[in-house]
Design a protein around this motif. Structure first.
Motif, PDB file in Angstrom:
ATOM      1  N   ALA A 173       0.844  -1.205   0.000  1.00 46.33           N
ATOM      2  CA  ALA A 173       0.000   0.000   0.000  1.00 46.33           C
ATOM      3  C   ALA A 173       0.878   1.252   0.000  1.00 46.33           C
ATOM      4  O   ALA A 173       0.614   2.219  -0.724  1.00 46.33           O
ATOM      5  CB  ALA A 173      -0.930  -0.015   1.207  1.00 46.33           C
ATOM      6  N   ILE A 189      -9.740   1.592  -9.693  1.00 42.81           N
ATOM      7  CA  ILE A 189      -9.032   0.486  -9.037  1.00 42.81           C
ATOM      8  C   ILE A 189      -9.889  -0.775  -9.101  1.00 42.81           C
ATOM      9  O   ILE A 189     -11.053  -0.776  -8.705  1.00 42.81           O
ATOM     10  CB  ILE A 189      -8.694   0.837  -7.571  1.00 42.81           C
ATOM     11  N   LYS A 197      -8.156  -6.630  -1.561  1.00 45.35           N
ATOM     12  CA  LYS A 197      -9.096  -5.783  -0.817  1.00 45.35           C
ATOM     13  C   LYS A 197      -8.386  -5.105   0.364  1.00 45.35           C
ATOM     14  O   LYS A 197      -8.587  -3.911   0.617  1.00 45.35           O
ATOM     15  CB  LYS A 197     -10.266  -6.638  -0.318  1.00 45.35           C
ATOM     16  N   TYR A 200      -6.202  -2.249  -0.843  1.00 46.63           N
ATOM     17  CA  TYR A 200      -7.025  -1.087  -1.207  1.00 46.63           C
ATOM     18  C   TYR A 200      -7.477  -0.336   0.059  1.00 46.63           C
ATOM     19  O   TYR A 200      -7.405   0.892   0.116  1.00 46.63           O
ATOM     20  CB  TYR A 200      -8.236  -1.523  -2.043  1.00 46.63           C
ATOM     21  N   GLU A 201      -7.924  -1.089   1.071  1.00 44.89           N
ATOM     22  CA  GLU A 201      -8.399  -0.450   2.313  1.00 44.89           C
ATOM     23  C   GLU A 201      -7.267   0.307   3.015  1.00 44.89           C
ATOM     24  O   GLU A 201      -7.474   1.391   3.572  1.00 44.89           O
ATOM     25  CB  GLU A 201      -9.008  -1.506   3.244  1.00 44.89           C
ATOM     26  N   LEU A 521     -13.109  -6.435  -6.485  1.00 45.81           N
ATOM     27  CA  LEU A 521     -13.003  -5.013  -6.166  1.00 45.81           C
ATOM     28  C   LEU A 521     -13.214  -4.178  -7.427  1.00 45.81           C
ATOM     29  O   LEU A 521     -12.580  -4.422  -8.454  1.00 45.81           O
ATOM     30  CB  LEU A 521     -11.576  -4.782  -5.641  1.00 45.81           C
ATOM     31  N   GLU A 523     -13.520  -0.086  -7.743  1.00 49.55           N
ATOM     32  CA  GLU A 523     -13.618   1.183  -7.010  1.00 49.55           C
ATOM     33  C   GLU A 523     -13.130   2.342  -7.876  1.00 49.55           C
ATOM     34  O   GLU A 523     -12.348   2.151  -8.804  1.00 49.55           O
ATOM     35  CB  GLU A 523     -12.752   1.135  -5.739  1.00 49.55           C
ATOM     36  N   GLN A 525     -11.537   6.432  -7.537  1.00 44.55           N
ATOM     37  CA  GLN A 525     -11.008   7.480  -6.655  1.00 44.55           C
ATOM     38  C   GLN A 525     -11.321   8.827  -7.308  1.00 44.55           C
ATOM     39  O   GLN A 525     -10.949   9.059  -8.452  1.00 44.55           O
ATOM     40  CB  GLN A 525      -9.488   7.324  -6.489  1.00 44.55           C
TER      41      GLN A 525
END
Length: 603
Positions: A173, A189, A197, A200-201, A521, A523, A525
């Protein structure tokens, strides 16, 4: 849509800056004492001449032996945060102090971050106070090629699966935040698997902690695709059949270099007429890089296509030298003479890769390579995977290399969605009785890591194979039209997931995504409004048709065959897909992957 190719050199420059800042804090002559595992990767950040320009005059390795004689003012220990390395550093410092001589200042640089456990270990040894400074050097990503980066974390998958240690995910990350700091926020993403996951978190949390103080950089990467290795455990176990993949399979490529038997490579200065044994080195270290035009051309080719290409280049070398007979005037001769150094480099390149190809050919012809490959191809087609395999039994009886046997057993198990209890027990009993009880822990680890397990229902592989077109019968190895050429008929599942994301989109394969482990996932941004206007595309890239650039990040390692498959997809940008750049925790092959999970019982 991104403007131009993403330049991974910018990451190297940012890393270099961190290094220079630390070096400049220490005035006077310096010696670096390396953690051997870091030395190779570090060469991608700074070479010896760069370090010498910053007063580094000596280099040694961290070991249990005393440091060679030196008269530097500062000794810098550059190490990964591991307590076993702290034990060795303690020994070296104590031996230096006993030796006496000029008083030195000691510094410890930990990569990528300081560890309290390491500091505590140094305190227990009573040498914590010997260090003038303890710093962290956040080396997270090493640029290996213009489209390839590695974190050089070989134990990321085993730490996660065997020790439930998620620190690797934190570093991933962090490295992705570094990428976004240089190349801008990545608007889309996608990911598959638990680790994807979690990464990403962690990124969301890190971004929140920045409190809006992010670098205002126009995005150059349109998509981030996170692939958890546990989603596709088949590909690392399959034999890679590209040129670079086979070099790695047989000889092990590390930090873009490979060590080969030196007796096959005469040293360039030795005279042909009296070629004695001194004309050869014991080991020949070869640099494998796309900066060499011939290697760039053949590295991702199926090995069966390499011979004809090398033959064509050999003829080209001869033709170039024959041109001297056509030179009639002084001007033409001068032109020919000017070309000679370039021709010599080309000739040496052709000779080098011809020798490497011969070495690979010998490995293929020897031992059980071909029958094992045939067995593997049958497993990949889903044939006879539910019972004890006679070929594997023969291999065990003949005590073939253990990792080859384990690779086939694990492949059979995964393709069959697990073994019946009797089959698994049979294999385990055979391995223990033939190779010894010390491999009991390795078998336990393979079960923990999801490579050996009891079947919990019907096999799902047939559905996945059919939907994702994992096996292709009429694959062209010389002029490929499909990525499955990298395994002569099997397309890496991970790379197929990336391909299907662009077209027809993951919505079209929701059934298969549900069969694969871990969450899916998707997502976005949100870009700051100023950047959206500057970018002129509303800050969102539509899957598949806009091209652009996609960063594929493998969590837990990837193989050269997967890299070749993604480069193959990039080469078809005329079809509207993105250009792929690749990052991984480590480049792996079947043997290195299984070794990272093995653990011998020591009597």
């Amino acid at each position: 849509m991104t403007g131009g190719k993403v330049d991974f050199n910018l990451i190297r420059e940012a890393t270099r800056l961190d290094l220079v800042n630390l070096l400049e804090k220490i005035g006077g002559t310096k010696a670096i004492v390396w953690d051997e595992q870091l030395a190779g990767a570090f060469s991608h950040v700074a070479d010896y001449s760069f370090l010498r320009s910053h007063d580094v005059s000596k280099m040694f390795y961290i070991s249990s032996n005393k440091l060679p004689q030196n008269n530097v003012a500062h000794v810098i220990f550059l190490s990964r945060p591991q307590t076993s390395l702290m034990d060795k550093i303690n020994q070296q410092i104590r031996m230096e102090d006993v030796k006496g001589g000029n008083k030195k200042e000691y510094h410890l640089w930990l990569v990528p971050r300081i560890s309290l456990l390491c500091e505590r270990r140094l305190q227990e040894h009573g040498v914590r106070g010997s260090f003038s400074s303890i710093s962290e050097l956040p080396l997270l990503l090493f640029r290996l090629e213009s489209d390839l980066m590695s974190m050089e974390l070989p134990l990321c998958y085993s730490d996660l699966k065997l020790d439930s240690d998620p620190s690797g995910l934190f570093f991933i990350a962090q490295s992705l935040m570094t990428v976004q700091g240089i190349f801008g926020l990545i608007p889309n993403i996608y990911g598959k698997g638990d680790a994807a996951k979690q990464v990403y978190e962690l990124m969301v949390r890190m971004r929140r902690e920045m409190g809006g103080n992010e670098p205002q950089v126009t995005p150059q990467i349109d998509q981030l695709i996170l692939i958890d290795r546990s989603v596709d455990l088949i590909t690392p176990l399959a034999t890679q059949l590209t040129y670079e993949g086979l070099i790695d399979q047989f000889y092990g490529v590390n930090n873009c270099t490979v060590k080969l038997p030196g007796d096959r490579f005469p040293q360039p200065n030795s005279e042909q007429s009296n070629m004695d044994e001194s004309a050869f080195q014991e080991v020949k270290t070869v640099q494998l890089s796309s900066s060499e035009a011939l290697f760039a051309e053949i590295r991702d080719c199926n090995f069966s296509a390499v011979g004809p290409r090398l033959s064509r280049h050999a003829k080209s070398v001869v033709a170039q030298y024959e041109e001297r007979h056509a030179a009639k005037t002084v001007g033409e001769l001068k032109q020919f003479v000017q070309k000679i150094p370039q021709m010599e480099v080309y000739k040496q390149s052709v000779a080098l890769h011809t020798t490497i190809a011969e070495l690979i050919q010998e490995q293929i012809a020897a031992g059980n390579f071909r029958p094992a490959l045939q067995m593997e191809q049958e497993f990949l087609k889903g044939l006879d995977t539910d019972k004890v395999n006679p070929f594997i039994e023969d291999c065990i009886a003949q005590k073939e290399p253990l990792y080859m046997v384990l690779r086939l057993i694990c492949l059979q198990c995964i393709v069959n969605s697990g073994f019946k209890p009797k089959v698994l027990e049979h294999y385990k009993r055979d391995i223990i009785s033939t190779y010894g009880f010390e491999h009991f822990l390795t078998l336990e680890n393979l079960e923990k890591a999801g490579l050996l397990y009891i079947q919990q229902g019907r096999s799902t592989y047939a559905t996945i194979r059919k939907t994702m077109q994992l096996t292709v019968d009429d694959v062209s190895e010389h002029n490929p039209t499909d990525m499955s050429y990298v395994h002569s008929g099997y397309a890496p599942l991970s790379a197929r997931l990336v391909e299907f994301l662009q077209w027809p989109g993951w919505r079209a394969i929701t059934g298969v995504l549900q069969l694969l482990p871990g969450p899916t996932l998707t997502e976005t941004q949100q870009l700051p409004s100023a950047l959206r206007q500057r970018r002129g595309s509303g800050g969102s890239v539509q899957s598949g048709t806009d091209g652009g650039t996609a960063l594929v990040f493998f969590i837990g390692g990837c193989t050269y065959s997967e890299i070749a498959a993604l480069r193959f997809l990039s080469s078809r940008v005329d079809q509207g897909g993105p250009e792929y750049v690749i990052a991984t925790t480590k480049i792996i092959n079947g043997t290195s992957f299984l070794k990272s999970l093995s653990d011998e019982l020591v009597p």
